[in-house]
Design a protein around this motif. Structure first.
Motif, short mmCIF file in Angstrom:
data_model
loop_
_atom_site.label_atom_id
_atom_site.label_comp_id
_atom_site.label_asym_id
_atom_site.label_seq_id
_atom_site.Cartn_x
_atom_site.Cartn_y
_atom_site.Cartn_z
N ARG A 173 -35.32 101.32 51.97
CA ARG A 173 -34.18 101.08 51.08
C ARG A 173 -34.70 100.84 49.67
O ARG A 173 -35.47 99.90 49.45
N GLN A 203 -30.32 104.01 50.66
CA GLN A 203 -30.79 103.82 52.03
C GLN A 203 -31.27 105.16 52.55
O GLN A 203 -30.51 106.12 52.58
N SER A 243 -28.46 101.31 45.01
CA SER A 243 -29.32 101.35 46.19
C SER A 243 -29.36 102.75 46.78
O SER A 243 -28.44 103.55 46.57
N SER A 258 -33.97 100.06 45.61
CA SER A 258 -33.01 99.38 44.76
C SER A 258 -33.33 99.66 43.30
O SER A 258 -34.48 99.91 42.95
N THR A 284 -26.48 96.78 40.63
CA THR A 284 -27.60 97.23 41.45
C THR A 284 -27.24 98.50 42.20
O THR A 284 -26.25 98.55 42.93
#
Length: 119
Positions: free
Chosen positions: A19, A82, A80, A21, A78
């Protein structure tokens, strides 16, 4: 100005997950789109996934559809990514990018985070 700082890269085995960020700061209200790009050694930078900051609409490169998920927490600024079922050929530097109002290209970039997928 917008500052972008990526984190979360590393070494993972084929089939594994990571993941990523990206913390955004500065004039974040000016951002319209955010995206993840990647660049492997000797290859051109390519877009992986895109998200519209206002509508949360997303788009993915065909090669990652169904395996990668892009998301944005506007409250925390933020972004992200995945990444599941990673493949060795996805070893690359991954970059976070932002496009602000009035810009025709992604005009803010992070420094990148390395993702290495072993066999």
């Amino acid at each position: 100005e917008v500052q972008l700082v990526e984190s979360g890269g590393g070494l993972v085995q084929s089939g594994g997950s990571l993941r990523l960020s990206c913390a955004a700061s500065g004039a974040t209200d000016s951002i319209v789109y955010m995206a993840w790009f990647r660049q492997a050694p000797g290859k051109q930078r390519e877009v992986v996934a895109v998200i519209n900051r206002g509508t949360a609409g997303t788009g993915y490169a065909y090669s990652v559809k169904g395996r990668f998920t892009i998301s944005l927490d506007n409250a925390k600024n933020t972004l992200s990514l995945q990444m599941n079922s990673l493949k060795p050929e996805e070893t690359a530097m991954y970059y976070c990018a932002a496009q602000s109002y009035g810009a025709s290209v992604y005009n803010y970039w992070g420094q990148g985070t390395q993702v290495t997928v072993s066999e």
